[in-house]
Design a protein around this motif. Sequence first.
Motif, PDB file in Angstrom:
ATOM      1  N   SER A 125       0.817  -1.216   0.000  1.00  0.00           N
ATOM      2  CA  SER A 125       0.000   0.000   0.000  1.00  0.00           C
ATOM      3  C   SER A 125       0.850   1.265   0.000  1.00  0.00           C
ATOM      4  O   SER A 125       0.468   2.272  -0.606  1.00  0.00           O
ATOM      5  CB  SER A 125      -0.927   0.011   1.221  1.00  0.00           C
ATOM      6  OG  SER A 125      -1.853  -1.052   1.163  1.00  0.00           O
ATOM      7  N   ASN A 126       1.992   1.201   0.662  1.00  0.00           N
ATOM      8  CA  ASN A 126       2.883   2.358   0.671  1.00  0.00           C
ATOM      9  C   ASN A 126       3.586   2.562  -0.666  1.00  0.00           C
ATOM     10  O   ASN A 126       4.069   3.664  -0.954  1.00  0.00           O
ATOM     11  CB  ASN A 126       3.921   2.221   1.794  1.00  0.00           C
ATOM     12  CG  ASN A 126       3.420   2.734   3.127  1.00  0.00           C
ATOM     13  OD1 ASN A 126       3.412   3.934   3.392  1.00  0.00           O
ATOM     14  ND2 ASN A 126       2.959   1.814   3.977  1.00  0.00           N
ATOM     15  N   ILE A 127       3.624   1.518  -1.493  1.00  0.00           N
ATOM     16  CA  ILE A 127       4.274   1.615  -2.801  1.00  0.00           C
ATOM     17  C   ILE A 127       3.256   1.885  -3.907  1.00  0.00           C
ATOM     18  O   ILE A 127       3.457   2.772  -4.752  1.00  0.00           O
ATOM     19  CB  ILE A 127       5.054   0.323  -3.108  1.00  0.00           C
ATOM     20  CG1 ILE A 127       6.203   0.157  -2.103  1.00  0.00           C
ATOM     21  CG2 ILE A 127       5.588   0.333  -4.538  1.00  0.00           C
ATOM     22  CD1 ILE A 127       6.875  -1.203  -2.145  1.00  0.00           C
ATOM     23  N   LEU A 128       2.146   1.156  -3.911  1.00  0.00           N
ATOM     24  CA  LEU A 128       1.171   1.227  -5.005  1.00  0.00           C
ATOM     25  C   LEU A 128      -0.007   2.149  -4.722  1.00  0.00           C
ATOM     26  O   LEU A 128      -0.752   2.489  -5.639  1.00  0.00           O
ATOM     27  CB  LEU A 128       0.633  -0.175  -5.324  1.00  0.00           C
ATOM     28  CG  LEU A 128       1.650  -1.225  -5.773  1.00  0.00           C
ATOM     29  CD1 LEU A 128       0.935  -2.528  -6.111  1.00  0.00           C
ATOM     30  CD2 LEU A 128       2.477  -0.740  -6.961  1.00  0.00           C
ATOM     31  N   GLY A 129      -0.187   2.515  -3.454  1.00  0.00           N
ATOM     32  CA  GLY A 129      -1.343   3.324  -3.101  1.00  0.00           C
ATOM     33  C   GLY A 129      -2.344   2.524  -2.285  1.00  0.00           C
ATOM     34  O   GLY A 129      -2.222   1.307  -2.129  1.00  0.00           O
ATOM     35  N   PRO A 130      -3.358   3.200  -1.733  1.00  0.00           N
ATOM     36  CA  PRO A 130      -4.311   2.541  -0.831  1.00  0.00           C
ATOM     37  C   PRO A 130      -5.160   1.483  -1.518  1.00  0.00           C
ATOM     38  O   PRO A 130      -5.399   1.546  -2.723  1.00  0.00           O
ATOM     39  CB  PRO A 130      -5.176   3.707  -0.335  1.00  0.00           C
ATOM     40  CG  PRO A 130      -5.053   4.757  -1.399  1.00  0.00           C
ATOM     41  CD  PRO A 130      -3.669   4.623  -1.934  1.00  0.00           C
ATOM     42  N   ARG A 131      -5.588   0.501  -0.707  1.00  0.00           N
ATOM     43  CA  ARG A 131      -6.468  -0.572  -1.158  1.00  0.00           C
ATOM     44  C   ARG A 131      -5.972  -1.252  -2.434  1.00  0.00           C
ATOM     45  O   ARG A 131      -6.688  -1.325  -3.438  1.00  0.00           O
ATOM     46  CB  ARG A 131      -7.890  -0.053  -1.369  1.00  0.00           C
ATOM     47  CG  ARG A 131      -8.611   0.289  -0.083  1.00  0.00           C
ATOM     48  CD  ARG A 131      -9.237  -0.947   0.531  1.00  0.00           C
ATOM     49  NE  ARG A 131      -9.946  -0.642   1.776  1.00  0.00           N
ATOM     50  CZ  ARG A 131     -10.628  -1.534   2.494  1.00  0.00           C
ATOM     51  NH1 ARG A 131     -10.683  -2.790   2.087  1.00  0.00           N
ATOM     52  NH2 ARG A 131     -11.237  -1.194   3.614  1.00  0.00           N
ATOM     53  N   PRO A 132      -4.753  -1.770  -2.427  1.00  0.00           N
ATOM     54  CA  PRO A 132      -4.274  -2.492  -3.612  1.00  0.00           C
ATOM     55  C   PRO A 132      -5.169  -3.694  -3.879  1.00  0.00           C
ATOM     56  O   PRO A 132      -5.795  -4.241  -2.969  1.00  0.00           O
ATOM     57  CB  PRO A 132      -2.856  -2.911  -3.211  1.00  0.00           C
ATOM     58  CG  PRO A 132      -2.882  -2.963  -1.715  1.00  0.00           C
ATOM     59  CD  PRO A 132      -3.804  -1.852  -1.306  1.00  0.00           C
ATOM     60  N   GLU A 133      -5.211  -4.104  -5.145  1.00  0.00           N
ATOM     61  CA  GLU A 133      -6.163  -5.121  -5.581  1.00  0.00           C
ATOM     62  C   GLU A 133      -5.459  -6.430  -5.932  1.00  0.00           C
ATOM     63  O   GLU A 133      -4.474  -6.433  -6.680  1.00  0.00           O
ATOM     64  CB  GLU A 133      -6.944  -4.621  -6.793  1.00  0.00           C
ATOM     65  CG  GLU A 133      -7.754  -3.370  -6.506  1.00  0.00           C
ATOM     66  CD  GLU A 133      -8.483  -2.836  -7.726  1.00  0.00           C
ATOM     67  OE1 GLU A 133      -9.273  -1.889  -7.569  1.00  0.00           O
ATOM     68  OE2 GLU A 133      -8.256  -3.386  -8.841  1.00  0.00           O
ATOM     69  N   VAL A 134      -5.984  -7.532  -5.388  1.00  0.00           N
ATOM     70  CA  VAL A 134      -5.471  -8.860  -5.699  1.00  0.00           C
ATOM     71  C   VAL A 134      -6.259  -9.417  -6.879  1.00  0.00           C
ATOM     72  O   VAL A 134      -7.472  -9.596  -6.799  1.00  0.00           O
ATOM     73  CB  VAL A 134      -5.592  -9.806  -4.487  1.00  0.00           C
ATOM     74  CG1 VAL A 134      -5.197 -11.226  -4.880  1.00  0.00           C
ATOM     75  CG2 VAL A 134      -4.740  -9.306  -3.334  1.00  0.00           C
ATOM     76  N   HIS A 135      -5.561  -9.690  -7.983  1.00  0.00           N
ATOM     77  CA  HIS A 135      -6.206 -10.233  -9.176  1.00  0.00           C
ATOM     78  C   HIS A 135      -5.666 -11.610  -9.558  1.00  0.00           C
ATOM     79  O   HIS A 135      -6.085 -12.172 -10.570  1.00  0.00           O
ATOM     80  CB  HIS A 135      -6.011  -9.291 -10.367  1.00  0.00           C
ATOM     81  CG  HIS A 135      -6.788  -8.014 -10.272  1.00  0.00           C
ATOM     82  ND1 HIS A 135      -8.024  -7.845 -10.859  1.00  0.00           N
ATOM     83  CD2 HIS A 135      -6.503  -6.843  -9.645  1.00  0.00           C
ATOM     84  CE1 HIS A 135      -8.471  -6.628 -10.609  1.00  0.00           C
ATOM     85  NE2 HIS A 135      -7.562  -5.990  -9.877  1.00  0.00           N
ATOM     86  N   PHE A 136      -4.742 -12.135  -8.770  1.00  0.00           N
ATOM     87  CA  PHE A 136      -4.095 -13.403  -9.119  1.00  0.00           C
ATOM     88  C   PHE A 136      -3.795 -14.143  -7.829  1.00  0.00           C
ATOM     89  O   PHE A 136      -3.061 -13.639  -6.974  1.00  0.00           O
ATOM     90  CB  PHE A 136      -2.805 -13.121  -9.898  1.00  0.00           C
ATOM     91  CG  PHE A 136      -2.102 -14.322 -10.456  1.00  0.00           C
ATOM     92  CD1 PHE A 136      -2.331 -14.746 -11.763  1.00  0.00           C
ATOM     93  CD2 PHE A 136      -1.184 -15.032  -9.688  1.00  0.00           C
ATOM     94  CE1 PHE A 136      -1.658 -15.847 -12.294  1.00  0.00           C
ATOM     95  CE2 PHE A 136      -0.510 -16.127 -10.210  1.00  0.00           C
ATOM     96  CZ  PHE A 136      -0.743 -16.537 -11.513  1.00  0.00           C
ATOM     97  N   ILE A 137      -4.380 -15.332  -7.664  1.00  0.00           N
ATOM     98  CA  ILE A 137      -4.133 -16.167  -6.490  1.00  0.00           C
ATOM     99  C   ILE A 137      -3.842 -17.582  -6.986  1.00  0.00           C
ATOM    100  O   ILE A 137      -4.754 -18.336  -7.338  1.00  0.00           O
ATOM    101  CB  ILE A 137      -5.331 -16.185  -5.524  1.00  0.00           C
ATOM    102  CG1 ILE A 137      -5.701 -14.767  -5.079  1.00  0.00           C
ATOM    103  CG2 ILE A 137      -5.013 -17.052  -4.298  1.00  0.00           C
ATOM    104  CD1 ILE A 137      -6.947 -14.707  -4.211  1.00  0.00           C
TER     105      ILE A 137
END
Length: 329
Positions: A125-137
């Motif tokens: 979050s500190n690198i990409l911004g708030p509430r990063p999104e998981v699209h690959f598990i």
Amino acid sequence: MTVSTTTPVSVDGPKVITLTNEERDSGIMGDMKLYDAIEAFFTEGLVVIENAIDVSIIDKLNKRMLQDTQKLLSGQGEVHFNHLNQNAATKGSAAGGNLSQVPPLEKEWLFPEVYANKHGARIVSNILGPRPEVHFIRSNTLLATDERQMVHADLRFEHPEHPFAIALNTCLIDVGPENGTTEIWLGTQNTNLDDHRELGEPIIAEEKLAARRKVRGPCYPRLKKGSIVLRDLRLWHAGMPNPTQDVRIMLAIVYYAAWYKNGVATPMAQSLRPTIEALEEYGQIKIETEWVPDEGYNYLNTKFSNNFSSKLHPWVWEKIRHVKTVKGY
């Protein structure tokens, strides 16, 4: 007394930040450790957070996933082997031993410490911004093999030349050069498709590898189970042989910046909605999900997708979607 005049050999490797048990369990690392983690990520393209997950959770998940590995190998599910091994064209992708396996997407196995790890989510979050999104598990399950992968980046289309996606990896056993640790080319995250063999291929050109090796060659880190690895998706790397009979499972959870708008969603049973919402709140993240009926759902039937592009720039994927990931395969 004999005084040694031998200069100690310096072994290159990633920055490793070790958490105390208190930090691990509270989900809050010290400010200096957070600072060092972010600094290492931007400098090297990768950072290791040791003791980020209690090993008792890791052992439990590993035992469960090994059962699924056997199911997949016996044909029960959607089987996908990564075909970046050097001899894929002649031996086939299975010879490379890199099985892409979906972890058990069931309530009792969706541990927040793994799928919404607070330390990983805070750094991301500190690198990409708030509430990063998981699209690959998924996971990379390395079977016994004498094959290695070609050096590649996980991207084969035109992409931003700054951080926009981070892979969070967790090995479920201790890993080292003897059982297939990943070859890592630290500091290569700020490269682009000019370094690939051609548009549509993830493989790095031989002349670019040779030039980079003169500056800084690859490393083969030892990773303790319970560690998390945060890797810029653009970083060069390669899977290595596993001459042992120990199956090495490495979870791969890919976070994207919310502004990037990746379009891939993980199919999950509708009954998991409260569980996923709890994970999102726990880690202050978003898990992009395609809700499907419980009846007939089997996570092992999830199809593999490497479309890591942005919906805002669909043409970058359209240009390469029909290009084989590896020529000759």
